[in-house]
Design a protein around this motif. Structure first.
Motif, PDB file in Angstrom:
ATOM      1  N   GLN A 192       1.079  -1.254   0.290  1.00 37.37           N
ATOM      2  CA  GLN A 192       0.154  -0.033   0.106  1.00 37.37           C
ATOM      3  C   GLN A 192       1.069   1.300  -0.326  1.00 37.37           C
ATOM      4  N   VAL A 193       0.896   1.878  -0.845  1.00 39.31           N
ATOM      5  CA  VAL A 193       0.996   3.485  -1.301  1.00 39.31           C
ATOM      6  C   VAL A 193       0.145   4.378  -0.246  1.00 39.31           C
ATOM      7  N   ARG A 194       0.637   5.228   0.708  1.00 39.41           N
ATOM      8  CA  ARG A 194      -0.263   5.937   1.538  1.00 39.41           C
ATOM      9  C   ARG A 194      -0.221   7.548   0.532  1.00 39.41           C
ATOM     10  N   LEU A 195      -1.405   7.934   0.500  1.00 43.54           N
ATOM     11  CA  LEU A 195      -1.600   9.345  -0.604  1.00 43.54           C
ATOM     12  C   LEU A 195      -1.875  10.739   0.099  1.00 43.54           C
ATOM     13  N   MET A 196      -1.702  11.590  -0.115  1.00 45.92           N
ATOM     14  CA  MET A 196      -2.125  12.811   0.516  1.00 45.92           C
ATOM     15  C   MET A 196      -2.133  13.935  -0.377  1.00 45.92           C
ATOM     16  N   TRP A 197      -3.624  14.434  -0.633  1.00 42.45           N
ATOM     17  CA  TRP A 197      -3.593  15.795  -1.359  1.00 42.45           C
ATOM     18  C   TRP A 197      -2.512  16.434  -1.306  1.00 42.45           C
ATOM     19  N   ASP A 198      -2.136  17.326  -1.886  1.00 39.32           N
ATOM     20  CA  ASP A 198      -1.161  18.414  -1.184  1.00 39.32           C
ATOM     21  C   ASP A 198      -1.928  19.868  -1.231  1.00 39.32           C
ATOM     22  N   GLU A 199      -1.662  20.900  -0.910  1.00 38.24           N
ATOM     23  CA  GLU A 199      -2.609  22.089  -0.533  1.00 38.24           C
ATOM     24  C   GLU A 199      -2.605  22.498  -1.808  1.00 38.24           C
ATOM     25  N   GLY A 200      -3.704  23.196  -1.898  1.00 43.98           N
ATOM     26  CA  GLY A 200      -4.654  23.153  -3.372  1.00 43.98           C
ATOM     27  C   GLY A 200      -5.238  22.726  -4.526  1.00 43.98           C
ATOM     28  N   ALA A 201      -4.600  21.127  -4.482  1.00 48.32           N
ATOM     29  CA  ALA A 201      -4.817  20.199  -5.384  1.00 48.32           C
ATOM     30  C   ALA A 201      -6.482  20.511  -5.873  1.00 48.32           C
ATOM     31  N   ASP A 202      -6.936  20.066  -6.475  1.00 51.09           N
ATOM     32  CA  ASP A 202      -8.549  19.405  -7.073  1.00 51.09           C
ATOM     33  C   ASP A 202      -8.467  18.602  -7.195  1.00 51.09           C
ATOM     34  N   ARG A 203      -9.502  18.363  -5.775  1.00 48.37           N
ATOM     35  CA  ARG A 203      -9.587  16.975  -5.287  1.00 48.37           C
ATOM     36  C   ARG A 203     -10.365  16.066  -6.417  1.00 48.37           C
ATOM     37  N   SER A 204     -10.488  16.247  -7.093  1.00 47.48           N
ATOM     38  CA  SER A 204     -11.635  15.924  -8.135  1.00 47.48           C
ATOM     39  C   SER A 204     -11.778  15.523  -8.816  1.00 47.48           C
ATOM     40  N   VAL A 205      -9.849  15.101  -9.003  1.00 45.81           N
ATOM     41  CA  VAL A 205      -8.911  14.561 -10.401  1.00 45.81           C
ATOM     42  C   VAL A 205      -8.963  13.481  -9.657  1.00 45.81           C
ATOM     43  N   PRO A 206      -8.943  12.028 -10.498  1.00 41.20           N
ATOM     44  CA  PRO A 206      -8.479  10.703  -9.428  1.00 41.20           C
ATOM     45  C   PRO A 206      -7.839  10.692  -9.333  1.00 41.20           C
ATOM     46  N   LEU A 207      -7.335   9.779  -8.157  1.00 41.42           N
ATOM     47  CA  LEU A 207      -6.422   8.919  -7.522  1.00 41.42           C
ATOM     48  C   LEU A 207      -5.298   7.948  -8.427  1.00 41.42           C
ATOM     49  N   PRO A 208      -4.222   7.770  -8.881  1.00 37.29           N
ATOM     50  CA  PRO A 208      -3.556   6.572  -9.910  1.00 37.29           C
ATOM     51  C   PRO A 208      -4.368   5.450  -9.818  1.00 37.29           C
ATOM     52  N   GLU A 209      -4.049   5.466 -10.790  1.00 35.74           N
ATOM     53  CA  GLU A 209      -4.860   3.564 -10.925  1.00 35.74           C
ATOM     54  C   GLU A 209      -5.062   3.279 -12.490  1.00 35.74           C
ATOM     55  N   TYR A 210      -4.635   1.497 -12.428  1.00 33.13           N
ATOM     56  CA  TYR A 210      -4.372   0.714 -12.893  1.00 33.13           C
ATOM     57  C   TYR A 210      -5.812   0.787 -14.033  1.00 33.13           C
ATOM     58  N   ALA A 211      -5.305   0.677 -15.415  1.00 32.22           N
ATOM     59  CA  ALA A 211      -6.029   0.916 -16.435  1.00 32.22           C
ATOM     60  C   ALA A 211      -7.154  -0.264 -17.132  1.00 32.22           C
ATOM     61  N   THR A 212      -5.216  -1.801 -16.478  1.00 32.39           N
ATOM     62  CA  THR A 212      -5.804  -3.089 -17.018  1.00 32.39           C
ATOM     63  C   THR A 212      -5.521  -3.882 -15.646  1.00 32.39           C
ATOM     64  N   ALA A 213      -6.242  -4.971 -15.761  1.00 27.34           N
ATOM     65  CA  ALA A 213      -6.191  -6.208 -14.317  1.00 27.34           C
ATOM     66  C   ALA A 213      -4.571  -6.572 -14.550  1.00 27.34           C
ATOM     67  N   GLY A 214      -3.771  -5.766 -15.779  1.00 24.37           N
ATOM     68  CA  GLY A 214      -2.330  -7.008 -15.854  1.00 24.37           C
ATOM     69  C   GLY A 214      -1.815  -5.608 -16.114  1.00 24.37           C
ATOM     70  N   ALA A 215      -2.097  -4.786 -15.594  1.00 19.83           N
ATOM     71  CA  ALA A 215      -0.924  -3.487 -15.986  1.00 19.83           C
ATOM     72  C   ALA A 215       0.156  -3.247 -14.737  1.00 19.83           C
ATOM     73  N   ALA A 216       1.143  -2.856 -15.005  1.00 18.17           N
ATOM     74  CA  ALA A 216       2.270  -3.016 -13.971  1.00 18.17           C
ATOM     75  C   ALA A 216       2.168  -1.249 -13.606  1.00 18.17           C
ATOM     76  N   GLY A 217       1.690   0.110 -13.915  1.00 16.35           N
ATOM     77  CA  GLY A 217       2.254   0.975 -13.540  1.00 16.35           C
ATOM     78  C   GLY A 217       0.249   1.032 -13.113  1.00 16.35           C
ATOM     79  N   ALA A 218       0.781   2.001 -12.607  1.00 19.58           N
ATOM     80  CA  ALA A 218      -0.584   3.273 -12.490  1.00 19.58           C
ATOM     81  C   ALA A 218      -0.785   4.542 -12.737  1.00 19.58           C
ATOM     82  N   ASP A 219      -1.851   4.579 -13.554  1.00 16.06           N
ATOM     83  CA  ASP A 219      -1.824   6.186 -14.431  1.00 16.06           C
ATOM     84  C   ASP A 219      -2.074   6.842 -13.207  1.00 16.06           C
ATOM     85  N   VAL A 220      -0.672   8.331 -13.354  1.00 12.46           N
ATOM     86  CA  VAL A 220      -1.118   9.233 -12.691  1.00 12.46           C
ATOM     87  C   VAL A 220      -1.145  10.460 -13.668  1.00 12.46           C
ATOM     88  N   ARG A 221      -2.030  11.794 -12.714  1.00  7.83           N
ATOM     89  CA  ARG A 221      -2.598  12.687 -13.750  1.00  7.83           C
ATOM     90  C   ARG A 221      -1.875  13.810 -13.434  1.00  7.83           C
TER      91      ARG A 221
END
Length: 151
Positions: free
Chosen positions: A3-32
């Motif tokens: 588990q990688v714990r996340l915290m919003w940075d001050e002033g961040a738009d909290r409606s932007v999705p958190l990092p997520e894997y696009a497919t079940a076999g993805a090695a990397g989680a997309d960050v926005r």
């Protein structure tokens, strides 16, 4: 599972999705991109910028978070990560930013909420470093860049 714990940075738009894997076999989680005021950034050819994600992370001891480019952005728009893979150490708690370079021949718009990189969690092995009087011989020896041929 790690588990990688996340915290919003001050002033961040909290409606932007958190990092997520696009497919079940993805090695990397997309960050926005999480851009101040939601205003996009335009990168001219050859330009680079630090793009904020709006996140801070806590990576568990014994692991690193690697920041890697997205292949589709590299192929289609020429976007690269300057220091790929970037490493987020387990003891870093500052803002998570992505250094993006436009290696293409046209300006590229980085929009608020755009998937700009992928995050990979990897184990870390620390070594000891010691001086010795000599090194063992190998078939390659001191052959460096290009020494194994073109094909």
């Amino acid at each position: 599972m790690v588990q990688v714990r996340l915290m919003w940075d001050e002033g961040a738009d909290r409606s932007v999705p958190l990092p997520e894997y696009a497919t079940a076999g993805a090695a990397g989680a997309d960050v926005r991109a999480n851009l101040p005021g939601g205003v996009s950034v335009t990168l001219a050819p050859g330009a680079r910028a630090l793009i904020p994600t709006g996140l801070r992370v806590a990576v568990p001891d014994g692991f690193e978070l690697q920041v890697r480019p997205r292949s589709g952005l590299a192929l289609k728009q020429g976007l690269m990560l300057v220091n790929a893979p970037g490493t987020i150490d387990s003891d870093y708690r500052g803002p998570l930013g992505v250094i993006v370079l436009n290696a293409g021949d046209a300006p590229v718009v980085i929009a608020h909420g755009m998937r700009i990189a992928q995050l990979i969690v990897a184990p870390v092995v620390q070594a000891t470093f010691g001086l010795v009087g000599g090194l063992d011989d190998t078939g390659r020896g001191a052959g460096g860049f290009g020494s194994t041929g073109v094909i």
